[in-house]
Design an enzyme around this catalytic site. Structure first.
Site, short mmCIF file in Angstrom:
data_model
loop_
_atom_site.label_atom_id
_atom_site.label_comp_id
_atom_site.label_asym_id
_atom_site.label_seq_id
_atom_site.Cartn_x
_atom_site.Cartn_y
_atom_site.Cartn_z
N HIS A 178 -3.31 7.62 2.17
CA HIS A 178 -3.68 6.29 1.68
C HIS A 178 -5.10 5.99 2.14
CE1 HIS A 178 -3.83 2.15 0.81
NE2 HIS A 178 -3.63 1.73 2.04
N CYS A 203 0.82 -1.22 0.00
CA CYS A 203 0.00 0.00 0.00
C CYS A 203 0.85 1.28 0.00
CB CYS A 203 -0.95 0.02 1.20
SG CYS A 203 -2.15 -1.31 1.17
N ASN A 253 -9.94 0.32 -0.54
CA ASN A 253 -8.48 0.37 -0.47
C ASN A 253 -7.92 -0.25 -1.75
OD1 ASN A 253 -5.77 0.03 0.04
ND2 ASN A 253 -6.04 -0.79 2.11
N1 ACO Z 1 -18.97 -7.86 8.41
C1 ACO Z 1 -19.54 -8.08 9.61
N2 ACO Z 1 -18.83 -8.35 10.71
C2 ACO Z 1 -17.48 -8.37 10.57
C3 ACO Z 1 -16.83 -8.15 9.36
C4 ACO Z 1 -17.64 -7.88 8.25
N3 ACO Z 1 -17.13 -7.65 7.02
N4 ACO Z 1 -15.51 -8.24 9.55
C5 ACO Z 1 -15.32 -8.51 10.86
N5 ACO Z 1 -16.52 -8.60 11.47
C6 ACO Z 1 -16.79 -8.89 12.87
C7 ACO Z 1 -15.65 -9.60 13.54
O1 ACO Z 1 -15.70 -10.99 13.32
C8 ACO Z 1 -15.88 -9.25 14.99
O2 ACO Z 1 -16.88 -10.09 15.49
P1 ACO Z 1 -16.80 -10.66 17.03
O3 ACO Z 1 -16.81 -9.43 17.88
O4 ACO Z 1 -17.99 -11.51 17.12
O5 ACO Z 1 -15.49 -11.39 17.08
C9 ACO Z 1 -16.46 -7.83 14.92
O6 ACO Z 1 -16.92 -7.67 13.57
C10 ACO Z 1 -15.45 -6.76 15.24
O7 ACO Z 1 -14.26 -7.03 14.50
P2 ACO Z 1 -12.98 -6.13 14.64
O8 ACO Z 1 -11.88 -6.75 13.84
O9 ACO Z 1 -12.74 -5.86 16.09
O10 ACO Z 1 -13.50 -4.80 13.92
P3 ACO Z 1 -12.75 -3.44 13.76
O11 ACO Z 1 -13.58 -2.35 14.27
O12 ACO Z 1 -11.31 -3.53 14.20
O13 ACO Z 1 -12.74 -3.28 12.17
C11 ACO Z 1 -11.27 -3.55 10.27
C12 ACO Z 1 -12.07 -4.24 11.37
C13 ACO Z 1 -12.24 -2.76 9.41
C14 ACO Z 1 -10.54 -4.59 9.46
C15 ACO Z 1 -10.28 -2.58 10.92
O14 ACO Z 1 -9.56 -3.22 11.94
C16 ACO Z 1 -9.30 -1.99 9.92
O15 ACO Z 1 -9.67 -1.26 9.04
N6 ACO Z 1 -8.00 -2.27 10.06
C17 ACO Z 1 -7.01 -1.76 9.17
C18 ACO Z 1 -6.86 -2.70 8.06
C19 ACO Z 1 -6.37 -2.07 6.80
O16 ACO Z 1 -6.70 -0.98 6.45
N7 ACO Z 1 -5.58 -2.84 6.10
C20 ACO Z 1 -5.18 -2.50 4.80
C21 ACO Z 1 -3.75 -2.60 4.54
S1 ACO Z 1 -2.78 -1.65 5.63
C22 ACO Z 1 -3.26 -0.14 5.35
O17 ACO Z 1 -3.77 0.10 4.31
C23 ACO Z 1 -3.04 0.88 6.39
#
Ligand code: ACO
Length: 325
Positions: free
Chosen positions: A252, A115, A282
């Protein structure tokens, strides 16, 4: 003091025709439009058609950038293409772009920083220009992340999209001050100890397969805000500038919550933040140039404006740049 600056001479972008909404994903996965919007800010993403490759999108973006720079392909000395999803393991996708642009001179290679790839590619091209080894460079970010996603994993597949963006950088003269047009500073970082938080579980040497993306989303989120803020501080302090001097912050496009938290941490007002994550999701190395082109076309970014870009990706890699448009 007269110095060489890499001035932005043109810009272009390409998005595949097919839009995939959150609702469509919710018909195949245990997810919902509401969850995706609330946690990420994403409404929809573009997905490449069967037979549409990273190079096809890169070429379309590059052609638009060349047209807007009023240059033909043989005026380009160097293509630096950032991608984690090349057409093939080799040759570099940049050389496919070179051939199909009709460019018969110069050099072309890919940069792999996931990224952060566009910031890395910009830094490489800027340095080629500054040492006098290139006059005109095409800097491209292009990705088909849809090809390395596990479409049964709701925690990763809803986050990404496909697309490409490109800038033409041309050598110009400046006074060596932050009032000069062009790239004022670039700052790159990596820390390979974070491999397991974000990686693809395949590759030619390890598995002879392409693999799919694996991510510890929560930890990536936490690290992203800290690391991108550090990179921004590095660029601002190198130029003796503050967040108040920035006209446009083009981060980004990973997650609206990451954009908001980073802007808050470094003190950029939300009205100065360019966000395309709702419609592009993304797109990895393509995300920053796609957002730049959006803000150029809608009239926000104008010549003379100070533009701050930053990114973070697998590795981890991260970085920032300040550009006087
Ligand atoms: N739909 C519904 N529920 C979901 C989904 C989905 N698509 N994905 C996860 N969940 C659930 C999980 O299973 C979890 O359930 P549980 O509580 O029963 O275990 C709940 O939602 C909460 O999950 P978290 O992972 O705690 O959710 P969070 O608020 O952290 O959001 C996310 C997750 C969106 C992935 C976030 O952590 C994020 O954006 N992280 C950065 C990732 C990123 O951007 N990566 C790209 C490359 S690096 C970069 O670009 C910077």
């Amino acid at each position: 003091m007269s110095v060489i600056r890499s001035v932005v001479a043109g810009a272009g972008a390409y998005l595949p025709a097919r839009t995939v909404t959150n609702q469509e994903l919710a018909t195949q996965l245990d997810t919902s439009d509401e969850w995706i919007r609330e946690r990420t800010g994403i409404h929809e993403r573009r997905i490449a058609a069967d037979g549409e490759y990273t190079s096809d999108m890169a070429i379309a973006a590059a052609q638009e950038a060349l047209r807007s720079a009023n240059l033909n392909a043989n005026a380009i000395d160097l293509i630096v293409l950032a991608t984690a999803t090349p057409d093939e393991t080799f040759p570099a996708t940049a050389t496919t772009v070179q051939a199909r642009l009709g460019m018969t001179r110069g050099a072309a290679f890919d940069v792999q920083a996931v990224c952060s790839g566009f910031v890395y590619a910009l830094a490489v091209a800027d340095n080629f220009i500054k040492v006098g080894q290139a006059k005109n460079c095409l800097v491209i970010g292009a990705e088909t992340f849809s090809r390395i996603l596990d479409w049964s994993d709701r925690t990763t597949s809803v986050l990404f999209g496909d697309g490409a963006g490109a800038l033409v950088l041309s050598a110009g003269r400046g006074e060596g001050t932050q009032a000069d047009r062009g790239v004022l500073t670039t700052h790159l970082f990596s820390d390979g100890r974070h491999h397991d938080l974000l990686y693809v579980d395949g590759g030619p040497s390890k598995t002879r397969t392409t693999g799919v993306l694996r991510m510890e989303g929560k930890e990536v989120f936490r690290q992203a805000v800290t690391k991108m803020s550090e990179a921004i501080d590095a660029s601002l302090s190198a130029c003796g500038l503050t967040a108040q001097d920035i006209d446009w912050f083009v981060p980004h496009q990973a997650n609206q919550r990451i954009l908001d938290a980073t802007a808050r941490k470094v003190g950029v007002h939300p009205s100065r933040v360019v966000s395309t994550v709702a419609h592009h999701a993304n797109t990895s190395a393509a995300s920053v140039p796609l957002a730049l082109v959006t803000a150029i076309k809608d009239g926000r970014i104008k010549p003379g404006h100070l533009v701050l870009i930053e990114a973070m990706g697998g590795g981890f890699t991260w970085g920032s740049a300040l550009i006087r448009w």
